[in-house]
Design a protein around this motif. Sequence first.
Motif, PDB file in Angstrom:
ATOM      1  N   LEU A   1     -85.750  28.455  52.440  1.00  0.00           N
ATOM      2  CA  LEU A   1     -84.466  27.807  52.198  1.00  0.00           C
ATOM      3  C   LEU A   1     -84.482  27.206  50.795  1.00  0.00           C
ATOM      4  CD1 LEU A   1     -84.079  25.899  55.608  1.00  0.00           C
ATOM      5  CD2 LEU A   1     -83.569  28.301  55.075  1.00  0.00           C
TER       6      LEU A   1
ATOM      7  N   TYR B   1     -84.047  13.325  48.321  1.00  0.00           N
ATOM      8  CA  TYR B   1     -84.225  14.767  48.607  1.00  0.00           C
ATOM      9  C   TYR B   1     -84.692  14.940  50.061  1.00  0.00           C
ATOM     10  CZ  TYR B   1     -86.154  19.536  47.767  1.00  0.00           C
ATOM     11  OH  TYR B   1     -86.450  20.883  47.798  1.00  0.00           O
TER      12      TYR B   1
ATOM     13  N   TRP C   1     -78.227  23.561  50.917  1.00  0.00           N
ATOM     14  CA  TRP C   1     -79.311  24.545  50.910  1.00  0.00           C
ATOM     15  C   TRP C   1     -78.754  25.887  51.370  1.00  0.00           C
ATOM     16  CZ3 TRP C   1     -80.108  26.804  55.610  1.00  0.00           C
ATOM     17  CH2 TRP C   1     -79.769  26.075  56.755  1.00  0.00           C
TER      18      TRP C   1
ATOM     19  N   VAL D   1     -88.952  24.917  52.224  1.00  0.00           N
ATOM     20  CA  VAL D   1     -87.820  24.583  51.355  1.00  0.00           C
ATOM     21  C   VAL D   1     -88.300  24.574  49.916  1.00  0.00           C
ATOM     22  CG1 VAL D   1     -86.060  22.883  50.769  1.00  0.00           C
ATOM     23  CG2 VAL D   1     -86.735  23.187  53.161  1.00  0.00           C
TER      24      VAL D   1
ATOM     25  N   LYS E   1     -82.828  24.659  48.161  1.00  0.00           N
ATOM     26  CA  LYS E   1     -81.928  23.512  47.981  1.00  0.00           C
ATOM     27  C   LYS E   1     -81.404  23.570  46.541  1.00  0.00           C
ATOM     28  CE  LYS E   1     -81.626  18.567  49.146  1.00  0.00           C
ATOM     29  NZ  LYS E   1     -80.247  18.547  49.681  1.00  0.00           N
TER      30      LYS E   1
ATOM     31  N   LEU F   1     -82.582  16.463  53.459  1.00  0.00           N
ATOM     32  CA  LEU F   1     -83.129  17.571  54.248  1.00  0.00           C
ATOM     33  C   LEU F   1     -83.233  17.176  55.718  1.00  0.00           C
ATOM     34  CD1 LEU F   1     -85.923  19.050  51.946  1.00  0.00           C
ATOM     35  CD2 LEU F   1     -83.774  20.147  52.635  1.00  0.00           C
TER      36      LEU F   1
ATOM     37  N   PRO G   1     -86.862  23.883  45.836  1.00  0.00           N
ATOM     38  CA  PRO G   1     -85.730  23.379  45.059  1.00  0.00           C
ATOM     39  C   PRO G   1     -85.393  24.319  43.904  1.00  0.00           C
ATOM     40  CG  PRO G   1     -87.743  22.261  44.378  1.00  0.00           C
ATOM     41  CD  PRO G   1     -88.158  23.330  45.370  1.00  0.00           C
TER      42      PRO G   1
END
Length: 393
Positions: A111, A228, A80, A381, A113, A232, A383
């Motif tokens: 953030l 996932y 990330w 977060v 990823k 994290l 993706p």
Amino acid sequence: MPDQRFKLECRICGTTFPDDHPKHECPEGHPLTLTWRQEPPRFAGPQAAPGKGALWAYDYYLPDFAPGAVVSLGEGGTPWVDITAAAIGGVKSGAGAGADAAAASNGPKCLAKVEFLAPTGSFKDRGAATMVSRMKEIGISQAVEDSSGNAGAAVAAYCGAAGIQCDIFVPASASAGKLVQVERYGSHLVRVPGSREDTTQAALAAAAGTYYASHNRHPYFLVGMKTYAYELYASLGDKVTDLLFPTGGGSLLLGAFYGYRDLVDAGHLARVPRLWAIQTQSCAPLAEAWARGLNEPVPIEKRPTAAEGIAVAAPPRGAEILLALRESGGGALTVGEEEIMDGYRTLGRSGLYAETTTGTVLAGFRRLAADGRLGRDAVAVIPLTGSGLKASG
Ligand SMILES: [Zn+2]
């Protein structure tokens, strides 16, 4: 042998089936989900997985596969990066940049990823790895899947590696460039005239005589998506407060939810982070349902969109997604096509060449930050689901 630690469950009607139940849906047609019969084991961090992708470092949280069944192409273990400054302010030059940096240090964190660093260039490899491993384990030699995008490429790659002959059904209108990857992996393309939904119907009809390796319905696809969450947690512990997803079929959203729920059930976390489904205004069956307080996705007429990866008018797991949003305390929202393209360009200027669909989730972060639903202390977060390179050339 089925793994006795797990059962297949319909999350909507509550019906359960043994892990080796041959059908992937309940009598009412809801796709099934693999859930624990018992409390999940303690989280033990990433374990050695020699010769396999980093996803298998959490195999104690995955169903057991027979020796030699695991099909791995190096999936999992994506990094990330903190893109807060770009996400909050947009990337500007000159005087604006200082103000953006100041805003970024006081507001919610964003953030990203980097899921496009996967063997086939998208997050779908997580689910394809576990689904195709299961198919190899139970002796499947032929299968069908329907997707003209990331899932088609992922399923084609893993089936190729497993020696499984796979037919990938695609809309006849799908661009040739996107299909090159599928063909390189050795899958057979079946072009279907009409809409995306017509393609699914054709795949379903073909599946009656073979095996339906559906990324939207197969429970072993969803189970790979749980990694996932484990990744994290291994990296960020309890710091993550919110998870945002560009949502079409919702496999990553649901996988992350069940992955985090394992960590709650094993006693590591007090609660699952809030989940947010971000959809385009051009195709929003879930956000519409959410806004109206409904438990099922709303039938919609989909319009052309830059976020083609999430243009799913009737998500098979729609009711399950709405349930997960509710249980997590999050929600669903839409963003406009202009915001999506702006988010996409921001990522590009930040050095992150992701597919246009990913612009949706950056736009969603901006919305939630602007209206205060992501507070100052939030750590969100997002993706970066697929590589921009797939659309190039
Ligand atoms: Zn059901």
